[in-house]
Write a protein that holds these residues in place. Structure first.
Motif, PDB file in Angstrom:
ATOM      1  N   PHE A 152       0.808  -1.216   0.000  1.00 52.68           N
ATOM      2  CA  PHE A 152       0.000   0.000   0.000  1.00 52.68           C
ATOM      3  C   PHE A 152       0.843   1.269   0.000  1.00 52.68           C
ATOM      4  O   PHE A 152       0.300   2.370  -0.075  1.00 52.68           O
ATOM      5  CB  PHE A 152      -0.969  -0.010   1.189  1.00 52.68           C
ATOM      6  N   ILE A 202      -2.685   7.861  -2.904  1.00 52.98           N
ATOM      7  CA  ILE A 202      -4.003   7.623  -3.494  1.00 52.98           C
ATOM      8  C   ILE A 202      -3.775   7.462  -4.993  1.00 52.98           C
ATOM      9  O   ILE A 202      -3.180   8.338  -5.623  1.00 52.98           O
ATOM     10  CB  ILE A 202      -4.960   8.788  -3.200  1.00 52.98           C
ATOM     11  N   TYR A 226      -6.915  13.006  10.091  1.00 49.88           N
ATOM     12  CA  TYR A 226      -6.585  12.638   8.707  1.00 49.88           C
ATOM     13  C   TYR A 226      -6.530  13.900   7.851  1.00 49.88           C
ATOM     14  O   TYR A 226      -7.284  14.846   8.056  1.00 49.88           O
ATOM     15  CB  TYR A 226      -7.632  11.682   8.124  1.00 49.88           C
ATOM     16  N   ASN A 228      -6.194  14.862   3.597  1.00 50.77           N
ATOM     17  CA  ASN A 228      -6.093  14.422   2.207  1.00 50.77           C
ATOM     18  C   ASN A 228      -5.631  15.571   1.324  1.00 50.77           C
ATOM     19  O   ASN A 228      -5.797  16.741   1.665  1.00 50.77           O
ATOM     20  CB  ASN A 228      -7.444  13.931   1.687  1.00 50.77           C
ATOM     21  N   LYS A 237     -11.755  14.193  -5.612  1.00 44.69           N
ATOM     22  CA  LYS A 237     -12.122  13.183  -4.612  1.00 44.69           C
ATOM     23  C   LYS A 237     -13.520  12.613  -4.822  1.00 44.69           C
ATOM     24  O   LYS A 237     -13.802  11.481  -4.436  1.00 44.69           O
ATOM     25  CB  LYS A 237     -11.989  13.750  -3.188  1.00 44.69           C
ATOM     26  N   TYR A 242     -10.695   5.028  -3.275  1.00 45.17           N
ATOM     27  CA  TYR A 242      -9.403   4.526  -2.806  1.00 45.17           C
ATOM     28  C   TYR A 242      -9.321   3.013  -3.005  1.00 45.17           C
ATOM     29  O   TYR A 242     -10.257   2.276  -2.696  1.00 45.17           O
ATOM     30  CB  TYR A 242      -9.201   4.873  -1.327  1.00 45.17           C
ATOM     31  N   ASN A 243      -8.193   2.547  -3.547  1.00 45.99           N
ATOM     32  CA  ASN A 243      -7.880   1.122  -3.749  1.00 45.99           C
ATOM     33  C   ASN A 243      -8.623   0.499  -4.926  1.00 45.99           C
ATOM     34  O   ASN A 243      -8.647  -0.722  -5.079  1.00 45.99           O
ATOM     35  CB  ASN A 243      -8.180   0.301  -2.483  1.00 45.99           C
ATOM     36  N   TYR A 263      -9.722   4.799   4.254  1.00 50.22           N
ATOM     37  CA  TYR A 263      -8.672   3.966   3.676  1.00 50.22           C
ATOM     38  C   TYR A 263      -7.992   3.070   4.694  1.00 50.22           C
ATOM     39  O   TYR A 263      -7.518   1.990   4.343  1.00 50.22           O
ATOM     40  CB  TYR A 263      -7.649   4.792   2.889  1.00 50.22           C
ATOM     41  N   VAL A 266      -9.895  -0.071   4.635  1.00 49.98           N
ATOM     42  CA  VAL A 266      -9.520  -0.878   3.466  1.00 49.98           C
ATOM     43  C   VAL A 266      -8.264  -1.687   3.773  1.00 49.98           C
ATOM     44  O   VAL A 266      -8.183  -2.892   3.488  1.00 49.98           O
ATOM     45  CB  VAL A 266      -9.283   0.028   2.242  1.00 49.98           C
ATOM     46  N   VAL A 278     -12.971  -0.999  -1.128  1.00 48.33           N
ATOM     47  CA  VAL A 278     -12.630   0.369  -1.531  1.00 48.33           C
ATOM     48  C   VAL A 278     -13.223   1.322  -0.500  1.00 48.33           C
ATOM     49  O   VAL A 278     -14.006   0.919   0.362  1.00 48.33           O
ATOM     50  CB  VAL A 278     -13.176   0.704  -2.932  1.00 48.33           C
ATOM     51  N   ALA A 279     -12.873   2.613  -0.640  1.00 48.88           N
ATOM     52  CA  ALA A 279     -13.414   3.616   0.280  1.00 48.88           C
ATOM     53  C   ALA A 279     -13.493   4.958  -0.430  1.00 48.88           C
ATOM     54  O   ALA A 279     -12.650   5.270  -1.281  1.00 48.88           O
ATOM     55  CB  ALA A 279     -12.533   3.742   1.527  1.00 48.88           C
ATOM     56  N   LEU A 281     -13.226   9.171  -0.157  1.00 48.98           N
ATOM     57  CA  LEU A 281     -12.096   9.928   0.389  1.00 48.98           C
ATOM     58  C   LEU A 281     -12.578  11.134   1.168  1.00 48.98           C
ATOM     59  O   LEU A 281     -12.470  12.276   0.730  1.00 48.98           O
ATOM     60  CB  LEU A 281     -11.158  10.332  -0.745  1.00 48.98           C
TER      61      LEU A 281
END
Length: 621
Positions: A152, A202, A226, A228, A237, A242-243, A263, A266, A278-279, A281
């Motif tokens: 990751f 990301i 957090y 971003n 976004k 994510y992922n 994330y 995840v 997934v997630a 953001l």
């Protein structure tokens, strides 16, 4: 000029997709389509279909879906532009010359990706260096394996306002700021956006780094846990999951995609071997993110924390999804135990506990019903009416007419069962012995006459008479179908007296075993030629009530369709094209309805007379 959607539509129209696919996949004709074994996953029974008319392929096994362009990208491994060029050569089309403005933007994006990829290398090196010791300890404490940390791309942003600017000096301030790596304060001083945080890249659907997320090691007041990247030319976004680049291949194998809140959730799932997550953001799911999910699977599983905030997040996602629902396209919801996120659940109860929850998610409609039902106390008629108003407000947002009608019926049935439960026996009432003679109940002479006339054809015949007789036999079902009966009265004025009589009956009739309806009790028996299973004394009560519910639905549906058709015909002059298409759809629904009515007619109770092995189909009126 640019490669416009119209140009791509013409390209698809000129390519026989089945011919393209058959270069590498054996297909056989299946009606208007072609079928074969899916090239995206191992299977022995064909579940992969190609439709030339609609110009797409779809696998019902793994969810792979796309057109000629995506086939060349996903299966042949070409870049987008190489796929376009090859298909254009096959179709005899010229590839449009690149738009200078768009070309400049593409070049700028490519340059910015150079910045973010270089920043990712710097963060990874910093994690491994002396300043990253605390970050390495944090990741170890979280239980992340070395494989997950590397896969990751965890990194460390040193707690230095100029560290990145020094390390990436070759790009210049404008590019660093354009990629979201640097920012400026009101005084014009520029500084690194990420400092003193564990970083995560990301990535877009192709796995390229386009932005970053970052987490503080120690939570403290006034500092966001957090952080971003802000939106840039690379990163939006609301259009990014994510992922996605890892989850999409895993979802083709599992037939599932799991959406979690962040994330770190995840990564916790991936650490336990669940790779199809997934997630979003930092925002609620957007329409574009839902479309990305539906390209992978028909029913994504949304996994939310079990607390009030998680429930509100689930409802925000449901409200966003309702207008977009389509046949075989919905959402399923998993609610975690209160106080636990995916990482906590896996650590305390193991991966199997998480898999069990994901294997039995709640349908969207169940979550919607339970949320609104439990939203506020329902101790008064006004509060109950408010519940119904909220449910119907949700229904009105659904664009697909068939799904809207089904949601309206299902939620109305649930509301009726909740708001109009079977009543307890009246004070002083003693249920009689089976076969005992009863005095006529309190239905008025006029109401009794109206009921008898309706059943024996005074107003309508056939199915209507059977439904009235059935509801008189099982009066506790009248409340359950109150909404449907009211709809019938609105669309068919001749049925209004019927509905009035049935509501009167609901207050006065009770079920007394197999002989609830008989002339000696003052209630007319159904005519001898009306034979349905729910009127047969040998039918179990539960089965009879379900058959009766289907009959009520059929009785109400045709007048509603006819009313909709009449309204559509009336607007022909103002909207001929739309009206014509809508008329065709409604007429097709009426034909389908007639077939359902005939099929239901064939389910009547067996005739009494020997040798009479058929019964005429009952008409609606």
């Amino acid at each position: 000029m640019a490669i416009t959607p119209q140009w791509k539509d013409e390209l698809r129209a000129r390519i026989a997709l089945s011919s393209l696919v058959q270069r590498s996949v054996k297909l056989t004709r299946a009606g208007r389509e072609w079928k074969g074994c899916c090239p995206f996953h191992d299977e022995k029974t064909p579940s992969f279909y190609v439709n030339d008319q609609k110009a797409f392929y779809h696998c019902f096994g793994c969810g792979a879906h796309g057109d000629a362009i995506s086939w060349m990208v996903d299966h042949a491994g070409l870049s987008f532009m190489d796929a376009i060029k090859e298909l254009a050569a096959m179709a005899g089309m010229e590839v449009p010359a690149p738009d200078p403005v768009q070309a400049k933007k593409a070049q700028q994006r490519a340059s910015l990706i150079d910045v973010t990829e270089a920043a990712q290398r710097f963060f990874v090196e910093s994690l491994a260096g002396p300043s990253g010791a605390a970050a390495r300890e944090y990741l170890q404490r979280r239980g992340f394996s070395a494989r997950i940390i590397g896969e990751f791309g965890f990194g460390w942003a040193p707690d230095d306002r100029q560290a990145l600017a020094k390390a990436l000096a070759q790009f210049g301030e404008d590019m660093l700021e354009g990629a979201g790596m640097r920012a400026a304060n009101e005084a014009g001083e520029r500084y690194d956006r990420f400092r003193g945080r564990v970083t995560l890249p990301i990535q877009d659907a192709r796995g390229r780094v386009i932005a970053f997320g970052a987490r503080v090691l120690n939570e403290r007041e006034g500092v966001a846990k957090y952080l971003n990247s802000s939106d840039t030319a690379l990163f939006d976004k609301g259009r990014t999951l994510y992922n996605l680049h890892r989850a999409a291949p895993a979802a083709r194998q599992s037939g599932r995609v799991v959406v979690v809140e962040g994330y770190m959730d995840v990564i916790a799932l991936a650490n336990a071997g669940i790779n199809d997550a997934v997630a979003p953001l930092g925002t609620a799911l957007t329409e574009m993110q839902l479309e990305l999910l539906w390209r992978m699977v028909e029913v994504p599983v949304l996994c939310f924390d079990g607390d009030a905030a998680g429930q509100r997040a689930a409802m925000r996602a449901i409200a966003r999804a309702l207008p977009l629902l389509a046949p075989m396209r919905s959402l399923a919801i998993v609610r975690l135990p209160a106080g636990l996120d995916p990482d906590d659940l896996i650590k305390t109860q193991g991966k199997d506990a998480m898999e069990r929850l994901l294997a039995s998610p709640a349908p969207l409609i169940d979550t919607l019903w339970e949320f609104e039902r439990d939203a506020q106390p329902l101790a008064t008629p006004e509060a109950k009416a408010g519940l119904k108003a909220r449910l119907m407000a949700h229904v009105e947002t659904i664009r697909d007419p068939e799904i809207k009608a089904l949601y309206r019926r299902e939620l109305s049935d649930r509301f009726s069962a909740f708001a109009y439960p079977p009543r307890a026996p009246r004070p002083g009432f003693t249920r009689p012995r089976r076969g005992a003679t009863l005095p006529p109940p309190g239905l008025s002479d006029e109401g009794r006459r109206r009921l008898r006339d309706i059943i024996h054809g005074g107003q309508r015949k056939g199915l209507l008479a059977a439904v009235v007789a059935g509801l008189a036999r099982y009066p506790q079902e009248i409340a359950r179908h109150a909404e449907a009966l009211s709809t019938l009265a609105r669309h068919d004025r001749t049925a209004a007296p019927l509905v009035e009589s049935l509501f009167e009956l609901a207050e006065t009739l009770d079920s007394h075993g197999a002989h609830a309806i008989c002339e000696s009790l003052g209630h007319p028996a159904p005519p001898a030629d009306i034979r349905y299973a729910f009127l047969d004394e040998g039918t179990a009560t539960g089965d009879a009530c379900e058959e009766l519910a289907e009959a009520v639905s059929l009785l109400v549906e045709r007048p509603a369709l006819e009313a909709a058709l009449a309204a559509t015909i009336a607007r022909f002059e103002s909207d001929p094209e739309g009206s014509f298409a809508e008329q065709a759809r409604l007429r097709a629904q009426l034909m389908t309805f007639d077939e359902r009515l005939k099929a239901f007619g064939r389910k009547k109770a067996a005739p009494v007379a020997m040798g009479d092995d058929s019964a005429p189909t009952e008409e609606m009126g």
